[in-house]
Design a protein around this motif. Structure first.
Motif, short mmCIF file in Angstrom:
data_model
loop_
_atom_site.label_atom_id
_atom_site.label_comp_id
_atom_site.label_asym_id
_atom_site.label_seq_id
_atom_site.Cartn_x
_atom_site.Cartn_y
_atom_site.Cartn_z
N LEU A 74 95.55 29.90 -27.64
CA LEU A 74 96.42 30.91 -28.23
C LEU A 74 95.66 31.57 -29.38
O LEU A 74 94.86 30.93 -30.06
N PRO A 75 95.93 32.84 -29.64
CA PRO A 75 95.37 33.47 -30.82
C PRO A 75 95.88 32.75 -32.08
O PRO A 75 97.01 32.26 -32.11
N ASP A 76 95.04 32.68 -33.09
CA ASP A 76 95.38 31.94 -34.32
C ASP A 76 96.71 32.37 -34.92
O ASP A 76 97.46 31.53 -35.42
N ASN A 77 97.01 33.67 -34.90
CA ASN A 77 98.19 34.15 -35.60
C ASN A 77 99.52 33.75 -34.93
O ASN A 77 100.56 33.80 -35.56
N ILE A 78 99.48 33.34 -33.66
CA ILE A 78 100.73 32.98 -32.97
C ILE A 78 100.89 31.46 -32.84
O ILE A 78 101.94 30.97 -32.41
N HIS B 28 120.55 32.42 -26.48
CA HIS B 28 121.07 33.75 -26.79
C HIS B 28 120.03 34.84 -26.55
O HIS B 28 120.35 36.03 -26.58
N LEU B 29 118.80 34.45 -26.30
CA LEU B 29 117.66 35.37 -26.30
C LEU B 29 117.18 35.72 -24.89
O LEU B 29 117.04 34.86 -24.04
N ARG B 30 116.92 37.01 -24.69
CA ARG B 30 116.24 37.46 -23.47
C ARG B 30 114.79 37.75 -23.85
O ARG B 30 114.53 38.22 -24.96
N TYR B 31 113.87 37.46 -22.94
CA TYR B 31 112.47 37.67 -23.30
C TYR B 31 111.64 38.11 -22.10
O TYR B 31 112.03 37.95 -20.95
N GLY B 32 110.49 38.65 -22.43
CA GLY B 32 109.48 39.02 -21.45
C GLY B 32 108.11 38.71 -22.03
O GLY B 32 107.98 38.48 -23.24
N VAL B 33 107.09 38.69 -21.16
CA VAL B 33 105.75 38.35 -21.61
C VAL B 33 104.74 39.32 -21.01
O VAL B 33 104.74 39.55 -19.79
N ILE B 34 103.88 39.84 -21.88
CA ILE B 34 102.69 40.58 -21.46
C ILE B 34 101.51 39.72 -21.87
O ILE B 34 101.31 39.44 -23.05
N ALA B 35 100.75 39.27 -20.87
CA ALA B 35 99.62 38.37 -21.11
C ALA B 35 98.32 39.12 -20.80
O ALA B 35 98.19 39.70 -19.73
N LEU B 36 97.40 39.09 -21.75
CA LEU B 36 96.10 39.70 -21.54
C LEU B 36 95.06 38.62 -21.35
O LEU B 36 95.09 37.60 -22.07
N GLY B 37 94.17 38.82 -20.40
CA GLY B 37 93.14 37.83 -20.14
C GLY B 37 91.96 38.45 -19.41
O GLY B 37 91.87 39.66 -19.25
N LYS C 6 96.17 32.25 -20.03
CA LYS C 6 96.77 30.95 -20.35
C LYS C 6 97.69 31.02 -21.57
O LYS C 6 98.74 30.37 -21.59
N ALA C 7 97.34 31.79 -22.58
CA ALA C 7 98.19 31.88 -23.77
C ALA C 7 99.54 32.50 -23.41
O ALA C 7 100.59 32.02 -23.86
N GLY C 8 99.54 33.54 -22.60
CA GLY C 8 100.79 34.16 -22.17
C GLY C 8 101.63 33.20 -21.34
O GLY C 8 102.86 33.13 -21.49
N LYS C 9 100.97 32.45 -20.48
CA LYS C 9 101.69 31.46 -19.67
C LYS C 9 102.29 30.37 -20.54
O LYS C 9 103.41 29.92 -20.31
N GLU C 10 101.56 29.97 -21.57
CA GLU C 10 102.05 28.93 -22.48
C GLU C 10 103.26 29.42 -23.26
O GLU C 10 104.27 28.71 -23.40
N MET C 11 103.19 30.64 -23.79
CA MET C 11 104.33 31.18 -24.54
C MET C 11 105.54 31.37 -23.62
O MET C 11 106.67 31.09 -24.02
N ASP C 12 105.30 31.79 -22.41
CA ASP C 12 106.37 31.93 -21.42
C ASP C 12 107.08 30.59 -21.22
O ASP C 12 108.31 30.49 -21.29
N ALA C 13 106.30 29.55 -21.01
CA ALA C 13 106.87 28.21 -20.79
C ALA C 13 107.63 27.71 -22.02
O ALA C 13 108.68 27.07 -21.89
N LEU C 14 107.12 27.98 -23.21
CA LEU C 14 107.79 27.54 -24.43
C LEU C 14 109.15 28.22 -24.62
O LEU C 14 110.13 27.57 -24.96
N PHE C 15 109.21 29.53 -24.40
CA PHE C 15 110.48 30.23 -24.53
C PHE C 15 111.47 29.73 -23.49
O PHE C 15 112.65 29.51 -23.79
N ALA C 16 111.02 29.52 -22.27
CA ALA C 16 111.90 29.02 -21.21
C ALA C 16 112.40 27.62 -21.55
O ALA C 16 113.58 27.31 -21.37
N ARG C 17 111.53 26.77 -22.05
CA ARG C 17 111.90 25.40 -22.42
C ARG C 17 112.98 25.38 -23.50
O ARG C 17 113.81 24.47 -23.55
N CYS C 18 112.98 26.40 -24.34
CA CYS C 18 113.98 26.49 -25.42
C CYS C 18 115.26 27.19 -24.96
O CYS C 18 116.15 27.43 -25.76
N GLY C 19 115.33 27.52 -23.68
CA GLY C 19 116.55 28.08 -23.12
C GLY C 19 116.65 29.59 -23.11
O GLY C 19 117.69 30.14 -22.71
#
Length: 149
Positions: free
Chosen positions: A64-68, A84-93, A103-116
């Motif tokens: 993941l980039p350091d800032n995220i 309560h949240l709807r989300y989308g992901v744009i992953a650059l690689g 991989k960073a986009g996939k990881e963030m996608d999985a984390l948001f989904a895991r949190c519901g």
């Protein structure tokens, strides 16, 4: 009209360029857009938000980039209720690195989904090898994505 928070994870500036392009263009479609990049991305408050768009690059060996990283760690450790949240992901690689492509986009996608959080649309994966203008591809995708909010 959606109130969209774009969370940017960036190292070289490409994800920030995409987010800025979206921020310039999505309000014209009737949406309010706020961009959290650089130091802001790791400390965003997700309470009271209804739509989040994560726009992140992957760097190094699939990191993941350091800032995220602070946001990812918070989601991983605290697992807040984001139903309560709807989300989308744009992953650059870069597909040259097949094992870690987006991989960073996939990881963030999985984390948001895991949190519901409720995913809207499919994740956009932009390959630096084949797409010289990632901001235009991101905008084309986002124009469709916002219609699903």
């Amino acid at each position: 009209m959606a109130n969209i928070l774009i969370i940017v994870g960036t190292e070289s500036g490409n994800a920030q360029m995409c987010a800025d392009h979206l921020s310039d263009n999505l309000p014209g479609l009737g949406h309010a857009v706020e961009v959290a990049g650089d130091a802001d991305a790791g400390n965003v408050d997700l309470e009271g938000r209804d739509a989040v768009l994560v726009c992140t690059s992957t760097h190094g060996d699939g990191e993941l980039p350091d800032n995220i990283i602070p946001l990812a760690e918070r989601l991983r450790e605290q697992a807040p209720d984001l139903s309560h949240l709807r989300y989308g992901v744009i992953a650059l690689g870069d597909q040259t690195y097949q094992a870690t492509f987006c991989k960073a986009g996939k990881e963030m996608d999985a984390l948001f989904a895991r949190c519901g959080a409720r995913k809207v649309g499919e994740r956009l994966e932009i390959d630096a090898c084949t797409q010289p203008l990632p901001d235009e591809e991101a905008l084309n995708w986002a124009q469709e994505w916002v219609t699903m909010l």
